[in-house]
Design a protein around this motif. Structure first.
Motif, short mmCIF file in Angstrom:
data_model
loop_
_atom_site.label_atom_id
_atom_site.label_comp_id
_atom_site.label_asym_id
_atom_site.label_seq_id
_atom_site.Cartn_x
_atom_site.Cartn_y
_atom_site.Cartn_z
N ALA A 1 -7.95 6.29 3.35
CA ALA A 1 -7.89 4.85 3.11
C ALA A 1 -6.55 4.32 3.59
O ALA A 1 -5.60 5.08 3.78
CB ALA A 1 -8.08 4.53 1.63
N TYR A 2 -6.49 3.01 3.77
CA TYR A 2 -5.22 2.32 3.99
C TYR A 2 -4.92 1.53 2.72
O TYR A 2 -5.12 0.33 2.66
CB TYR A 2 -5.30 1.38 5.19
CG TYR A 2 -4.53 1.86 6.40
CD1 TYR A 2 -3.17 2.12 6.32
CD2 TYR A 2 -5.16 2.05 7.62
CE1 TYR A 2 -2.46 2.56 7.43
CE2 TYR A 2 -4.47 2.49 8.74
CZ TYR A 2 -3.13 2.74 8.63
OH TYR A 2 -2.43 3.19 9.72
N GLN B 1 -7.26 -1.64 2.79
CA GLN B 1 -7.18 -2.17 1.43
C GLN B 1 -5.73 -2.51 1.09
O GLN B 1 -5.37 -2.60 -0.08
CB GLN B 1 -7.72 -1.14 0.42
CG GLN B 1 -9.16 -0.73 0.64
CD GLN B 1 -9.30 0.38 1.67
OE1 GLN B 1 -8.39 1.17 1.88
NE2 GLN B 1 -10.45 0.45 2.32
N VAL B 2 -4.90 -2.70 2.10
CA VAL B 2 -3.49 -2.95 1.87
C VAL B 2 -3.27 -4.25 1.10
O VAL B 2 -2.44 -4.32 0.20
CB VAL B 2 -2.71 -2.96 3.20
CG1 VAL B 2 -1.31 -3.51 3.01
CG2 VAL B 2 -2.64 -1.57 3.77
N ASP B 3 -4.01 -5.29 1.45
CA ASP B 3 -3.85 -6.57 0.76
C ASP B 3 -4.79 -6.71 -0.43
O ASP B 3 -4.47 -7.39 -1.40
CB ASP B 3 -4.08 -7.73 1.73
CG ASP B 3 -2.95 -7.88 2.72
OD1 ASP B 3 -1.86 -7.34 2.46
OD2 ASP B 3 -3.15 -8.53 3.77
N MET B 4 -5.98 -6.12 -0.31
CA MET B 4 -6.95 -6.23 -1.40
C MET B 4 -8.05 -5.20 -1.20
O MET B 4 -8.27 -4.69 -0.10
CB MET B 4 -7.57 -7.63 -1.46
CG MET B 4 -8.43 -7.98 -0.25
SD MET B 4 -9.12 -9.65 -0.36
CE MET B 4 -10.30 -9.62 1.01
N ASN C 1 1.41 4.48 -7.79
CA ASN C 1 0.58 3.38 -7.31
C ASN C 1 -0.87 3.70 -7.72
O ASN C 1 -1.61 4.32 -6.98
CB ASN C 1 0.71 3.24 -5.79
CG ASN C 1 -0.05 2.03 -5.25
OD1 ASN C 1 -0.98 1.53 -5.88
ND2 ASN C 1 0.34 1.58 -4.07
N HIS C 2 -1.24 3.26 -8.91
CA HIS C 2 -2.57 3.59 -9.42
C HIS C 2 -3.67 2.91 -8.62
O HIS C 2 -4.79 3.44 -8.54
CB HIS C 2 -2.67 3.20 -10.90
CG HIS C 2 -1.84 4.07 -11.79
ND1 HIS C 2 -2.15 5.39 -12.04
CD2 HIS C 2 -0.70 3.80 -12.49
CE1 HIS C 2 -1.25 5.90 -12.86
NE2 HIS C 2 -0.36 4.96 -13.15
N TYR C 3 -3.39 1.77 -8.03
CA TYR C 3 -4.35 1.10 -7.15
C TYR C 3 -4.69 2.01 -5.97
O TYR C 3 -5.87 2.27 -5.69
CB TYR C 3 -3.73 -0.21 -6.69
CG TYR C 3 -4.42 -0.95 -5.57
CD1 TYR C 3 -5.39 -1.91 -5.83
CD2 TYR C 3 -4.04 -0.76 -4.24
CE1 TYR C 3 -5.99 -2.63 -4.81
CE2 TYR C 3 -4.63 -1.47 -3.21
CZ TYR C 3 -5.60 -2.40 -3.50
OH TYR C 3 -6.19 -3.13 -2.47
N ALA C 4 -3.69 2.54 -5.30
CA ALA C 4 -3.92 3.45 -4.18
C ALA C 4 -4.60 4.73 -4.64
O ALA C 4 -5.50 5.26 -3.98
CB ALA C 4 -2.60 3.77 -3.48
N ARG C 5 -4.17 5.25 -5.78
CA ARG C 5 -4.75 6.48 -6.31
C ARG C 5 -6.25 6.33 -6.52
O ARG C 5 -7.05 7.20 -6.13
CB ARG C 5 -4.07 6.85 -7.64
CG ARG C 5 -4.67 8.06 -8.32
CD ARG C 5 -3.84 8.49 -9.52
NE ARG C 5 -3.93 7.56 -10.65
CZ ARG C 5 -4.85 7.65 -11.61
NH1 ARG C 5 -5.77 8.60 -11.56
NH2 ARG C 5 -4.85 6.79 -12.61
N ASP D 1 0.27 4.29 4.58
CA ASP D 1 -0.66 5.33 4.15
C ASP D 1 -1.05 6.27 5.29
O ASP D 1 -1.74 7.27 5.06
CB ASP D 1 -1.92 4.69 3.56
CG ASP D 1 -2.47 5.45 2.36
OD1 ASP D 1 -1.98 6.55 2.08
OD2 ASP D 1 -3.39 4.93 1.70
N ASP D 2 -0.60 5.96 6.50
CA ASP D 2 -0.87 6.88 7.61
C ASP D 2 0.15 8.01 7.69
O ASP D 2 -0.01 8.93 8.50
CB ASP D 2 -0.95 6.13 8.94
CG ASP D 2 0.32 5.39 9.29
OD1 ASP D 2 1.18 5.21 8.40
OD2 ASP D 2 0.46 4.97 10.45
#
Length: 397
Positions: free
Chosen positions: A366-367, A164-167, A351-355, A372-373
């Motif tokens: 998730a990526y 999900q790095v780009d979207m 980073n609320h998107y990642a959260r 994120d690894d």
């Protein structure tokens, strides 16, 4: 660029790449890896539109860029042009809803794309393949519901991840059948997780809802990464400033200790802010690398002012900083990386998107950003002698 693979680019040398993508080389394979392995694609989406699948990448034996057909045979891209010219139709008919199809994947570093209802539009420049870029309003793929997985298959085995790095878009899970017959999988959302993510993003103040893209009929297509949100102006460029400023203030009087390699606990670097610059020294006190105060672009993209070259010092330190900024752990722990998930995303500036992505994953993995690894939070399966790979398309609910 395949942003979600940057961390493995920084951690491993020698793997071939598709537009800069690398996957970590692992230990020697337990048995010879065949030239192709089966990939079982199962369509559990519940959607009635035709499904199209693409296998695009770099052939590791030659370094050529191209695509593979359903039998795993490689086809090199023809020469492109300027302006870009249409690429050959590399689509493979995917399974209907409720059905499965098995294709074969060769020793590639690349992407498995899938799209619902329409074929994707690919073009070729003189430098190679042009990937879809839906942050661009004029990209012909912007109104298509699609997604992709990333993989490397080489003589050391298979690495296959969701990203999900780009979207964040059409959900899917990845899996591998190991040499002993057991199956490992990751990338699956919780029940209701697809709508749950978008609803949570809509409820997040500060412009985060602007990351969502919909079709003219109201169909939700995706949420852009915050990097693209900043780059396109739908997310304020100042969105991370407060947190970054507090980090810079803290480490003007406190030492930030980075231990970038889990298997090398004696390798440590010590960071202090002086003159507005975060300088890292080694155990002998020599400055080994320095960082200017990063902006949101650098934090979300793990690039620019947080660039991570494929080396043994700056790259690993930068990876650690990037993870700390995105997860907002740098203020709660002066020893990084912080791998305590209870500490992640707790600051109001994060980073609320990642959260929100991690909160909706069945296994929490998730990526959601490029590194994120760090701390093994990525949605990745690997085996040194894979029998079969899996790509399972899940419902949009």
């Amino acid at each position: 660029m395949l942003r979600s693979l940057r961390s493995r680019l920084a951690a491993a040398a020698g793997a071939a790449a598709l537009v800069g993508a690398l996957l970590t080389l692992g230990p020697p394979a337990q048995a010879a890896v065949p030239d192709t392995i089966p990939l079982k694609i199962t369509n559990n989406s519940g959607r009635g539109e035709p499904l199209y699948v693409y296998n695009l990448g770099t052939l590791l034996t030659t370094g050529q860029q191209g695509w593979a057909d359903a039998n795993g045979a490689f086809h090199a891209w023809p020469a492109g042009g300027n302006p870009p010219t249409p690429a050959p139709d590399a689509s493979i008919p995917g399974p209907a809803a409720g059905q499965s199809t098995t294709i074969r994947i060769p020793k590639f570093s690349g992407r498995i794309y899938f799209s619902y209802g329409q074929k994707l539009v690919f073009r070729l420049t003189t430098g190679g393949l042009v990937q879809p870029a839906v942050q661009n309003p004029s990209d012909p793929n912007r109104t298509i519901l699609f997604n992709w997985s990333e993989y490397t298959l080489n003589n050391s085995g298979l690495w296959l991840n969701s990203t999900q790095v780009d979207m964040f878009s059409a959900p899917y899970a990845v899996g591998v059948q190991r040499s002993d017959g057991s199956v490992s999988s990751t990338g699956r959302l919780k029940p209701g997780g697809y709508h749950g993510f978008f609803n949570a993003l809509r409820g997040q103040p500060g412009g985060w809802a602007n990351l969502i893209q919909t079709r003219s009929d109201g169909t939700v297509l995706r949420a852009l990464s915050p990097l693209y949100g900043v780059e396109t102006g739908v997310l304020p460029r100042s969105v991370m400033d407060d947190y970054v400023n507090r980090v810079w203030q803290k480490y003007a009087t406190t030492t930030l200790t980075v231990t970038p390699f889990a298997d090398q606990p004696g390798t440590k670097y010590y960071g202090r802010v002086s003159g507005g610059v975060l300088n890292f020294t080694n155990s002998a006190g020599a400055v080994v690398t320095s960082f200017q105060k990063p902006d949101a672009d650098s934090v979300f993209g793990c690039h620019r002012l947080l660039d991570a070259p494929n080396d043994a010092v700056r790259g690993p330190i930068s990876r650690t900083l990037c993870a700390g900024f995105n997860r907002s752990t740098l203020l709660v722990n002066p020893n990084q990386p912080d791998t305590t998930t209870a500490h992640f995303y707790q600051d109001v500036v994060t980073n609320h998107y990642a959260r929100k992505i991690h909160a909706q994953m069945a296994d929490g993995k998730a990526y959601a950003f490029a590194f994120d690894d760090v701390g093994q939070q990525e949605s990745l399966v690997h085996d040194g002698a894979p029998r079969q790979a899996y790509l399972t398309l899940d419902p949009l609910n």
